[in-house]
Design an enzyme around this catalytic site. Structure first.
Site, PDB file in Angstrom:
ATOM      1  N   PHE A   4       0.824  -1.191   0.000  1.00 21.97           N
ATOM      2  CA  PHE A   4       0.000   0.000   0.000  1.00 21.97           C
ATOM      3  C   PHE A   4       0.862   1.246   0.000  1.00 21.97           C
ATOM      4  O   PHE A   4       0.768   2.096  -0.870  1.00 21.97           O
ATOM      5  CB  PHE A   4      -0.894  -0.048   1.247  1.00 21.97           C
ATOM      6  CG  PHE A   4      -1.770   1.142   1.402  1.00 21.97           C
ATOM      7  CD1 PHE A   4      -1.396   2.167   2.249  1.00 21.97           C
ATOM      8  CD2 PHE A   4      -2.960   1.235   0.717  1.00 21.97           C
ATOM      9  CE1 PHE A   4      -2.204   3.261   2.393  1.00 21.97           C
ATOM     10  CE2 PHE A   4      -3.778   2.333   0.865  1.00 21.97           C
ATOM     11  CZ  PHE A   4      -3.397   3.348   1.704  1.00 21.97           C
TER      12      PHE A   4
ATOM     13  N   ASP B 341      -3.699  -6.690   7.631  1.00 27.40           N
ATOM     14  CA  ASP B 341      -3.683  -5.391   6.931  1.00 27.40           C
ATOM     15  C   ASP B 341      -3.900  -5.574   5.438  1.00 27.40           C
ATOM     16  O   ASP B 341      -3.666  -6.654   4.884  1.00 27.40           O
ATOM     17  CB  ASP B 341      -2.331  -4.712   7.153  1.00 27.40           C
ATOM     18  CG  ASP B 341      -1.195  -5.577   6.678  1.00 27.40           C
ATOM     19  OD1 ASP B 341      -1.177  -6.781   7.037  1.00 27.40           O
ATOM     20  OD2 ASP B 341      -0.328  -5.098   5.934  1.00 27.40           O
ATOM     21  N   GLU B 342      -4.305  -4.513   4.811  1.00 30.92           N
ATOM     22  CA  GLU B 342      -4.300  -4.381   3.355  1.00 30.92           C
ATOM     23  C   GLU B 342      -4.917  -5.565   2.619  1.00 30.92           C
ATOM     24  O   GLU B 342      -4.316  -6.115   1.701  1.00 30.92           O
ATOM     25  CB  GLU B 342      -2.861  -4.208   2.851  1.00 30.92           C
ATOM     26  CG  GLU B 342      -2.213  -2.940   3.349  1.00 30.92           C
ATOM     27  CD  GLU B 342      -0.806  -2.759   2.793  1.00 30.92           C
ATOM     28  OE1 GLU B 342      -0.467  -1.622   2.478  1.00 30.92           O
ATOM     29  OE2 GLU B 342      -0.061  -3.753   2.704  1.00 30.92           O
ATOM     30  N   VAL B 343      -6.103  -5.948   3.011  1.00 34.40           N
ATOM     31  CA  VAL B 343      -6.750  -7.056   2.311  1.00 34.40           C
ATOM     32  C   VAL B 343      -7.418  -6.513   1.045  1.00 34.40           C
ATOM     33  O   VAL B 343      -8.214  -5.583   1.100  1.00 34.40           O
ATOM     34  CB  VAL B 343      -7.788  -7.742   3.212  1.00 34.40           C
ATOM     35  CG1 VAL B 343      -8.439  -8.902   2.481  1.00 34.40           C
ATOM     36  CG2 VAL B 343      -7.122  -8.219   4.497  1.00 34.40           C
TER      37      VAL B 343
END
Lengths: 539, 539
Positions: A4, B341-343
């Site tokens: 990200f 995180d960040e799925v």
């Protein structure tokens, strides 16, 4: 976490890189972000024809054949020995190879590459010194009926050996070394392809300088610009003025370069076709000189503070003549870099002797005073048989420079500057785009790569006055522990821009893949280069 | 060259630093930009009283005296041996000292420091494991009538030995080692002071992990957050599922961590009072798992592409239970980091099985689906006696978390997030300010230093829920060659922020001077830290 953030930090070039062929999903796929090439050459040769057919190389059984009765040429033999060693991949591989010695016969194999003829068509001179005019061109054939490296000079042989060694690759299964059938015709785009190191802000020990020279040779760079002294410290041991380093070095036993050290660096560099260009920057950047010789600096209004060199005293120039004679004794290159950048006029302005001197000499501005100083120094070193390189300020201040003086462009608005420098008939070197101390999250070689030295509006005669450039690793933020990983592979980008033909601006994937391999190649050869492209590994 | 550019690149904190006491002229003065302290402690102790009077330390003649019949305490003896070695400065010095053995008597000297009493007031447990509740407080007296290190636990002894070793300094003339008369009362401000390393984007060999642990101990950090696997590679060798690393590691011989390796890391860390916290991030960041177990990942619409873990299959959870059992066998800490995180929801959205499963289970959003998944994993690892740490997204998605789960805040808008996390009664860890992969020209420790974890509008009860934080060294841009110099001394800043009392925001010169010394101290001890402050050198 990282994916990200990484995408957010990307600059447009990287976004382009992603968009072009890798896709946004690549960032979360298994494996490296950029897949390394196999046996690709960095910097890219001017002409290279290759095929999928390959030879198998058994490193222990491989020989260089020296043609033309040159077997007594020590420089050549030394070079071949070094490259033969670089062909010896790790032990695991050799075991595998011994197992496979007999009966290797797979599709595409053209058998073993048992030798390479090394054909130096010119003279062998064991004492040859690299110089701005050296001929680095070479031709290489690795074909069934011709296995030959040919060059007119030892410098071309060195560059060709580097390319040949880079053609060798290990197969994915680690079972063998291969060289694809290849023909190369190669020569550098620019004559001056340099790296600046700064040993004043932090002392860099000799082993790291040797390692830097190794890495430069793996990138076909040919000038080590040694910014050896500056305000902060004076590690150069002058035979005539030993007090300069006794008082000016960070430590006069452990953080100095003796003449013997310099000789070793020059010889190590010479054997790799690299010039060693010393810089003694003045009249600014000389505070450390004043620790032993305050009389050559201009006293400021504040007691015990000194500004630039004092051009109002003849003693300053006789000191400099003696120092530069000493430098001449130690450094062998045709050129010396005289600096001349960032002169702070404050102490000149406030010093009454300077004011009086300017009146007497009819010098009307501080720029003119600086010009007066630099002019005398340029003339002085010319007497000592040095040609000069100066930072761009010297040109901007209107110093009369002979046409063999090179103007080194470093400030951000280089396009305008280099245009004016070349329009005046002066030769130029470019560094503005290649400041390695500029850092950016997520990597930045693409920025360096997209800098194109011909991107200025000038005639072809002007373009030809650009002799090359240098990547600059200023020393404020690097010490012996991070200099290697900070410089490499980032300076490899500069190396390719200066050697290879202009490859077009927007293909960043092809160099990314080669740089991935080249970084692993440097790692394998002992250069602790950092990752160029994000997640990955070396075989 | 450099000065000019450097000033342009300076951020406001640095300008402040310059303006405050060093002056713009400093940049061109001889010598280092920031002068190092002598014998200052990093991180700064909570209370420290010192004087100009000093003891002389002769390293070979110095002894630690173990009090209270603890001479059979192996953990203690091991620690003392390590610190005794660190007191042995280089050979040159020792020679000087032997020469001076007799008759040293100068102003301010209180004679030789011949011993330090080491007083562990609590139990000796040779097998003690560091944990979130460990007592790291200690007291130290180096006075004429009392030379004693006192602590209730071995952890306090370790921290006190570190401080004691940092009090020792070499005089400028290199003639002797000194320790100023000092009293310290010290304890950490936060219990969790971590460093994240990422061994998936680039494999980091064991020797560099050990070196990292050494450096952490020199900075009193106590948690190695080992982000061991991710999308790119799976170097963790699972006894139950060896195929995970056989297929998922970059190389299943050379780029893997065997259970024996992990045991060594944990033991090495334990002896330094450092917990080893593994992270197995899911349901995203798991691409490399799918190389051997595609059945646990969600098939995307594009053939052979996989998204996050597939929560619609029971098999996914039984696989995870077995994997986490295996992790439980290898890692000893009370906590595991579960990621979260960040799925990327894209594959879930396009997969009909997922759609059907959500309908059946009355799951209305993909955030809720992620919550369903994480909830089950948190419960599962609780059965295995692991407490959980999760990235902030898990909290944001509303997963029901027990109050012993820690929420790890990493995104930029941390002030708002940490306020909401603690308002809900959850414990928080902070990393947002300490991302070591964020690079800036000219250095950046000041930015890290100016981050203050209490800078959010919350009650004192909320403030107490902040357990600490971590510096994060994500692996995209670091390999084994630059990880040490990139992390140190930058992570030292985080270490001090988390150990020391809030020192006020705007004094950057005092820490700059100590950090200069601390960096040289790390260099001397074999940690290849980069320069923190611009031009300089180490004695």
């Amino acid at each position: 976490m990282q994916t990200f953030r990484g995408i957010h930090n990307m600059n447009k070039h990287k976004i382009f890189l992603f968009a072009l062929g890798l896709g946004m999903c690549k960032a979360s796929s298994p494996g490296p972000l950029i897949h390394a090439t196999k046996g690709a050459v960095w910097p890219k040769p001017q002409q290279l024809n290759t095929s999928d057919s390959y030879f198998i190389l058994r490193p222990r059984a491989f020989e260089f054949n020296i043609l033309k009765n040159l077997s007594s040429c020590s420089f050549l033999r030394n070079s071949l020995a070094r490259y033969w060693k670089l062909l010896q991949f790790d032990v695991t591989l050799k075991k595998h190879q011994q197992k496979n010695k007999q009966g290797v016969q797979v599709d595409g194999s053209m058998g073993y590459l048992e030798y390479l003829d090394v054909n130096l068509t010119g003279q062998c001179d064991d004492q040859a010194l690299p110089g701005i005019k050296m001929d680095e061109s070479y031709r290489l054939w690795v074909l069934p009926d011709r296995k030959e490296l040919q060059a007119a000079s030892i410098w071309g042989i060195l560059r060709g050996l580097e390319s040949f060694s880079q053609l060798v690759y290990m197969t994915h299964d680690g079972q063998s070394l291969r060289v694809n059938a290849t023909m190369i015709k190669d020569f550098p785009r620019y004559k001056h392809r340099g790296l600046l190191i700064d040993t004043s802000r932090h002392f860099i020990p000799l082993d790291k300088i040797f390692l830097t020279l190794d890495a430069m040779s793996y990138n076909k760079m040919n000038v080590l610009h040694w910014h050896i002294v500056d305000d902060q410290s004076f590690p150069y041991v002058s035979t005539k003025f030993p007090e300069l380093s006794d008082k000016g070095a960070y430590n006069h036993y452990t953080k100095v370069y003796f003449p013997e050290d310099i000789r070793d660096v020059i010889e190590y560099a010479r054997l790799r076709g690299i010039r060693v260009l010393p810089e003694f920057d003045s009249p600014g950047h000389t505070s450390s000189w004043g620790l032993s010789h305050p009389e050559i600096l201009t006293p400021c209004k504040i007691p015990n503070m000194y500004g630039p060199m004092d051009p109002s005293k003849e003693g300053t120039f006789s000191f400099l003549y003696n120092l530069f004679s000493d430098v001449r004794d130690n450094f062998k290159d045709d050129f010396i870099h005289l600096g001349g950048d960032e002169v702070n006029f404050l102490c000149w302005i406030t010093n009454p002797n300077i004011t009086e001197f300017m009146m007497m000499q009819h010098i009307k501005s501080y720029e003119d005073l600086e010009s007066y100083y630099v002019q005398r120094v340029v003339d002085m070193v010319a007497q000592l048989n040095f040609k000069s390189i100066v930072w761009e300020e010297v040109f901007e201040n209107g110093v009369k420079l002979s046409n063999d003086t090179l103007v080194h462009v470093w400030k951000t608005n280089w396009i305008d500057t280099i245009k004016r420098v070349t329009a005046s008939g002066k030769h130029a070197l470019l560094s503005s785009c290649w400041y390695l101390d500029k850092l950016k999250s997520g990597g930045d070689w693409q920025d360096f790569y997209l800098c194109e030295p011909t991107d200025f509006d000038g005639s072809s005669a002007q373009q030809e006055l650009v002799l090359g450039g240098e990547a600059c690793m200023w020393g404020e933020t690097v010490n012996e522990y991070n200099i290697i990983s900070r410089v490499w592979p980032r300076a490899s980008t500069t190396a390719e821009k200066l050697w290879s033909a202009d490859l077009g601006k927007y293909d960043l994937i092809e160099p990314a893949q080669r740089l991935e391999e080249h970084t692993c190649r440097m790692n394998r050869r002992g250069i602790g280069a950092q990752p160029p492209n994000g997640p990955g590994y070396c075989d």
